[in-house]
Scaffold this active site. Structure first.
Site, PDB file in Angstrom:
ATOM      1  N   GLY A   1       2.096  -1.824  15.487  1.00 46.70           N
ATOM      2  CA  GLY A   1       1.675  -3.210  15.317  1.00 46.70           C
ATOM      3  C   GLY A   1       2.600  -3.915  14.339  1.00 46.70           C
ATOM      4  O   GLY A   1       3.053  -5.031  14.564  1.00 46.70           O
TER       5      GLY A   1
ATOM      6  N   HIS B   1      -2.278  -5.720   5.258  1.00 49.21           N
ATOM      7  CA  HIS B   1      -1.999  -4.285   5.270  1.00 49.21           C
ATOM      8  C   HIS B   1      -0.539  -4.011   4.888  1.00 49.21           C
ATOM      9  O   HIS B   1      -0.251  -3.195   4.011  1.00 49.21           O
ATOM     10  CB  HIS B   1      -2.306  -3.749   6.672  1.00 49.21           C
ATOM     11  CG  HIS B   1      -2.039  -2.296   6.861  1.00 49.21           C
ATOM     12  ND1 HIS B   1      -3.034  -1.359   6.967  1.00 49.21           N
ATOM     13  CD2 HIS B   1      -0.875  -1.599   6.967  1.00 49.21           C
ATOM     14  CE1 HIS B   1      -2.502  -0.162   7.118  1.00 49.21           C
ATOM     15  NE2 HIS B   1      -1.187  -0.277   7.133  1.00 49.21           N
ATOM     16  N   GLU B   2       0.363  -4.710   5.532  1.00 47.77           N
ATOM     17  CA  GLU B   2       1.784  -4.429   5.278  1.00 47.77           C
ATOM     18  C   GLU B   2       2.195  -4.892   3.874  1.00 47.77           C
ATOM     19  O   GLU B   2       2.971  -4.217   3.198  1.00 47.77           O
ATOM     20  CB  GLU B   2       2.675  -5.068   6.341  1.00 47.77           C
ATOM     21  CG  GLU B   2       2.329  -4.696   7.797  1.00 47.77           C
ATOM     22  CD  GLU B   2       2.183  -3.214   8.067  1.00 47.77           C
ATOM     23  OE1 GLU B   2       2.739  -2.397   7.307  1.00 47.77           O
ATOM     24  OE2 GLU B   2       1.477  -2.851   9.039  1.00 47.77           O
TER      25      GLU B   2
ATOM     26  N   HIS C   1       1.405  -2.377   1.308  1.00 49.90           N
ATOM     27  CA  HIS C   1       2.374  -1.274   1.231  1.00 49.90           C
ATOM     28  C   HIS C   1       3.563  -1.596   0.323  1.00 49.90           C
ATOM     29  O   HIS C   1       4.273  -0.684  -0.100  1.00 49.90           O
ATOM     30  CB  HIS C   1       2.949  -0.963   2.616  1.00 49.90           C
ATOM     31  CG  HIS C   1       2.087  -0.100   3.493  1.00 49.90           C
ATOM     32  ND1 HIS C   1       1.528   1.076   3.078  1.00 49.90           N
ATOM     33  CD2 HIS C   1       1.742  -0.226   4.797  1.00 49.90           C
ATOM     34  CE1 HIS C   1       0.861   1.629   4.095  1.00 49.90           C
ATOM     35  NE2 HIS C   1       0.974   0.855   5.142  1.00 49.90           N
TER      36      HIS C   1
END
Ligand code: BES
Ligand code: ZN
Length: 946
Positions: free
Chosen positions: A352, A388-389, A392
């Site tokens: 994704g 989400h990314e 990170h």
């Protein structure tokens, strides 16, 4: 290992177990990091005097045909040489790389897209050795004057040993150099290489993505390195702990843009990176446009196809990125580590999205938004995936796991905080509630199988690339978020940011939650991390006896946990207790009369709950008379627990079915979604049998009031409800009403679709409803409806619209159309490779397409497997998806045959999925045999007599 920061196993476990631990780990390490960075500056090549060399063209230039299989020294008997092992030896440590890559965006004389590169890595010898192993996969090297594949020079005063032998070891993906003498400990060396690789359309390493704009075919050269494909772009020490600094140069045609992790300076080069892992590198050449803004001195850019940018499809992502970054800076108590944050949408992308440091890559559907085309679900996906990314960027990128066996820490943590970040972007959505549907139910389903696995795996068990890929599964992604929820409820106070371990124990103590005697936070959590599965807690409200068992669909193994039980009774007073042993007597959990008990309030714990029959009956009464007394998340959970307890034979299936009776008066999304998900299993098991008809009648009766409700509150379907969850439930209402044959629904969807067919430029269907309306109309229609859908699919200017059509095209009931569509999935000009497996799964989900898809998959396995990459993480989805209806001995036999027939080709990252499918099929066969009659009788008595 100097420089980078890794989470050790110990801190790791603690870190994941306690949110504050992870956060504090990040912060603590970030501080050390900045100090280390200062030290490392001194070592960087700009200070060290090396200069970037001009690109070297491979002899013959772009006409060289890269050999996918480079010279190989045949291995005879299995040996145990260092190059036969998958892991790097601990002898060398990279410091920095200087890499120039030149992707060719047009084909060469051999009709191939290639890239050429030259690179050097400066490394230090930390243990004496006469061997250099560096990862390299599918690269073809230009030989140096001495006929070897690389050139070695010493940076210190002692000259480097000469190379004795150099070759490629394809299985373990190494470039091997045997030396005539030893490298000296503490000395630095430089290894130069010149190479060529194929810029293939295989979605891994340095690859190409293709799209058409204004009639012109355009090629993007882009990368996907995680987990083990950086070695496909250039020779490198391709393990996450082998952090280094990268000086990148990208040669590219004028009028194209080159992007990488660092900020560009000039046309072709970039700021050197921070000390980082190879799997986070990214190189992209395209003719894209971008939009930008700045947020606290960080440059934020969204890149996409020119048309997409011109149409404003990047705006939503741009608007949300700043606030989400800000949120994480506060959450981690550390500023964003880089001067820029680029995010780019790619037409071809396997996952994704990917958290490359400073240059996050997305598939188009995960980044591009258009209010006229995108549904609320598309919007939610974009907000959560960005969160989400971005999460990170700190946890994962700044602080990195030492080895892939700890991947769950990285992905699990990001999968938790994505909810927090998305909630910041869209505070009205109550998005955190969706953890129950999105993660808890998802992981319950696989963690209840004996073929499940513990969260943490041993380092030595994870060696090969496909073993690494296999770790990206539901357990790694979805079990951890549940633990955080659980900790938020039970143990730790979110505002405690100081230190790790001791502090957490203190935090636990200070919240007044006393832990069971003799237990520590660590001892409690270890069981959840080291054991696979989860418990079912059974509460007997007559005797106060509670016990726990390892919940398995097919009970055989056993584990035990220290379970925190938050519960309430009829008086709605909330309480909590610990269940430490297998059994306990809790007098406070007894009730009499019409009183009841409900445990696992708001599903803050990772366990299922069963009750004595009397309590179940009382809960059913509450549901049917005043369901609002039970929190909405628990209504969803009661249904899910009941169905799954029935599958594991703790309770009768009819009791589970009875939890759906009250739905006629339920208007909330979560309980409906939970019930529909569970009934979906009944459909899978029975939609090819005589029970199907009666089930349809029941569900049609149940959905009717919900369908009417949404018709009423939307002005007879002229607008959509305001609430995010209501919007989802409106889709459920239409989907089920149409599929169970409510005429008004079918007239509505067919009407909308034919209106669109008459005037293709004006689609009258609201984006939220498109997936389900298209599906319903294509299912009801024939070739004309399908072909129209296919044309619109091909003409779509935004990927989310194409995706809606792509799933709907699988809804036709015509076998010939489904077979044609299956063929399209292996033609990359029709269905992009990234979408092939999910399209096959869509077709298999259609009862008519099930056996067609299965035949197709097993017939073409060899081809699919080799063409679609042994490392791709969708194989498990494919295998699980195509076999999910399997419930007969005959199907089990076929499945085992399939396993045997392909034992040589293998299943790569789908290996575990094959055994899960066999286990699931075996359980299904038993379940159908045991339940068919009672299910049929139940539905028959429940449906209203006409
Ligand atoms: N690091 C992963 C992407 C990835 C997955 C790379 C598997 C290689 C193999 C990324 O951070 C990620 O988790 N992406 C998810 C989205 C997320 C919202 C769960 C994805 O791609 O689905
Ligand atoms: Zn991730």
């Amino acid at each position: 290992m100097g420089g980078g920061f890794y989470i050790s196993k110990f801190v790791g476990v603690v870190g994941i177990v306690f949110g504050a631990g992870a956060v504090a780990t990040v912060i603590a390490l970030a501080v050390v990091y900045s100090q280390e960075v200062a030290k490392n500056e001194a070592l960087s090549p700009t200070n060290g005097g090396s200069t970037i060399k001009p690109p070297v063209t491979t002899p013959g230039g772009s006409t060289v045909k890269p050999q996918i299989t480079t010279p190989v020294i045949p291995t005879t008997a299995p040996s145990n040489e260092p190059w036969d092992k998958y892991r790097l030896p601990d002898t060398l440590k990279p410091d920095h790389y200087n890499l120039t890559l030149w992707p060719r965006l047009t084909v060469n004389a051999q009709d191939l897209y290639i890239f050429t590169g030259n690179s050097y890595v400066v490394f230090q010898c930390v243990k004496e050795t006469d061997l250099i192993l560096i990862h390299s996969n599918k690269l073809n090297y230009t030989k140096w004057g001495d006929d070897h594949l690389a050139k070695l020079s010493a940076l210190g005063s002692t000259p480097a040993p000469t190379i004795k032998k150099s070759w490629i070891q394809p299985t373990t993906q190494f470039l091997v150099l045997e030396l005539n003498g030893k490298l000296a400990v503490g000395e630095s060396y430089q290894l130069d290489t010149v190479f060529v690789g194929e810029l293939a359309d295989d979605l891994g390493g340095f690859y190409r993505s293709v799209y058409t704009e204004e009639g012109e075919e355009k090629v993007v050269a882009t990368t996907q390195m995680q987990p083990t494909d950086a070695r496909k772009a250039f020779p490198c020490f391709d393990e996450p702990a082998m952090k280094a600094i990268f000086h990148i140069t990208l040669l590219h045609p004028p009028m194209t843009v080159a992007l990488s992790n660092g900020m560009e300076h000039g046309q072709t080069s970039f700021d050197k990176t921070k000390k980082m892992s190879t799997y986070l590198l990214a190189f992209i050449v395209s003719d894209y446009d971008y939009i930008n803004s700045t947020n606290d001195n960080v440059l934020i850019r969204i890149y996409a196809r020119k048309k997409a940018i011109a149409d404003g499809q990047g705006e939503y992502a741009l608007n949300k990125t700043g606030p989400i970054l800000k949120f994480f800076e506060k959450y981690y108590n550390a500023t964003y580590p880089l001067p820029k944050s680029d995010q780019i949408a790619l037409p071809d992308f396997n996952a994704g999205a990917m958290e490359n440091w400073g240059l996050i890559t997305y598939r188009e559907t995960a980044l591009l938004y258009d209010p006229k085309m995108s549904s609320n679900s598309n919007k939610e996906r974009i907000a959560t995936i960005i969160a989400h990314e971005l999460a990170h960027m700190w946890f994962g990128n700044l602080v990195t796991l030492r080895w892939w066996n700890d991947l769950w820490l990285n992905e699990g943590f990001a999968s938790y905080v994505e909810y927090l970040g998305a909630n910041e972007a869209e505070p009205d959505w109550n998005i955190k509630d969706l953890i129950v549907l999105g993660d808890v139910h998802r992981v319950f389903a696989v963690d209840a199988l004996a073929s499940s696995h513990p969260l943490s795996s041993r380092e030595e068990d994870i060696q090969k690339p496909e073993q690494i890929s296999e770790l990206f599964d539901a357990i790694s992604y979805s079990k951890v978020p549940i633990m955080y929820t659980y900790l938020n409820t039970f143990a730790y106070d979110n505002t405690v940011y100081t230190d790790l371990w001791d502090h957490l124990q203190m935090a636990v103590n200070s919240t007044g939650t006393s832990l069971p005697t003799g237990q520590t936070v660590h001892s409690i959590m270890n069981r959840w991390v080291l054991q696979m599965g989860f418990p079912v807690v059974t509460i007997n409200t007559t005797t106060g006896l509670i016990n726990q068992q390892h919940f398995l669909l097919d009970p055989s193994t056993a584990g035990s946990w220290i379970v925190p039980i938050r519960w309430m009774n009829t008086g709605l007073v909330q309480q909590q207790i610990w269940l430490e042993d297998k059994t306990a007597i809790k007098p406070e959990m007894t009730v009499t009369g019409n009183n009841w008990i409900l445990a696992n309030l708001n599903v803050s714990g990772y366990y299922r709950v069963n009750y004595d029959n009397t309590n179940w009956e009382r809960l059913l009464v509450v549901l049917s008379s005043h369901h609002e007394s039970i929190p909405v998340i628990n209504r969803a959970q009661l249904v899910d627990d009941a169905f799954n307890l029935a599958r594991a034979k703790y309770i009768n299936t009819t009791l589970a079915l009875r939890t759906t009776k009250y739905l006629r008066s339920e208007r909330e999304y979560m309980p409906w979604e939970s019930a529909l998900d569970n009934l979906d299993f009944f459909y899978l098991m029975f939609d090819r049998s005589e029970i199907y008809g009666i089930m349809q009648t029941y569900l049609k009766y149940q959905i009717e009031p919900l369908f009417k409700h949404f018709g009423n509150i939307t002005g007879n379907w002229t607008n959509v409800p305001t609430g995010h969850m209501d919007q989802y439930n409106q889709v459920n209402a239409i989907r089920v009403a149409c599929s169970t044959g409510i005429e008004e629904c079918q007239t509505l969807t067919k009407g909308w679709y034919s209106q669109w067919m008459k005037d293709p430029a004006n689609n009258p269907i609201h984006p939220n409803l498109r997936t389900t309306v298209y599906c319903s109309a294509i299912a009801a229609g024939g070739a004309a409806e399908w072909e129209f859908g296919w044309d619109q699919f091909q003409a779509a200017t935004i990927a989310i619209e194409a995706d809606k059509l792509r799933s709907a095209l699988a809804c036709t009931k015509q076998p010939w159309l489904l077979n044609k569509y299956l063929e399209y999935t292996l033609d990359a000009n029709k269905i992009r490779k990234q979408d092939a497996t999910s399209t096959i799964v869509y077709i298999a989900s259609n009862v008519v397409g099930q056996s067609l898809a299965w035949d197709f998959m097993r017939d073409r396995w060899n081809y699919i497997f080799t063409q679609y990459g042994g490392g791709s993480f969708s194989f498990s989805n494919l295998i699980n998806g195509v076999t999910k209806r399997f419930s007969t001995e005959f199907e089990l036999k076929q499945l085992k045959q399939f396993q045997a027939d392909n034992s040589e080709v293998g299943f790569g990252s789908g290996t575990l999925a094959v055994s899960q499918s066999i286990e699931r099929t075996t359980a299904n066969i038993k379940w159908v045999a045991e339940n068919k009659d009672s299910v049929q009788t139940w539905f028959t008595t429940e449906v209203p007599k006409e």
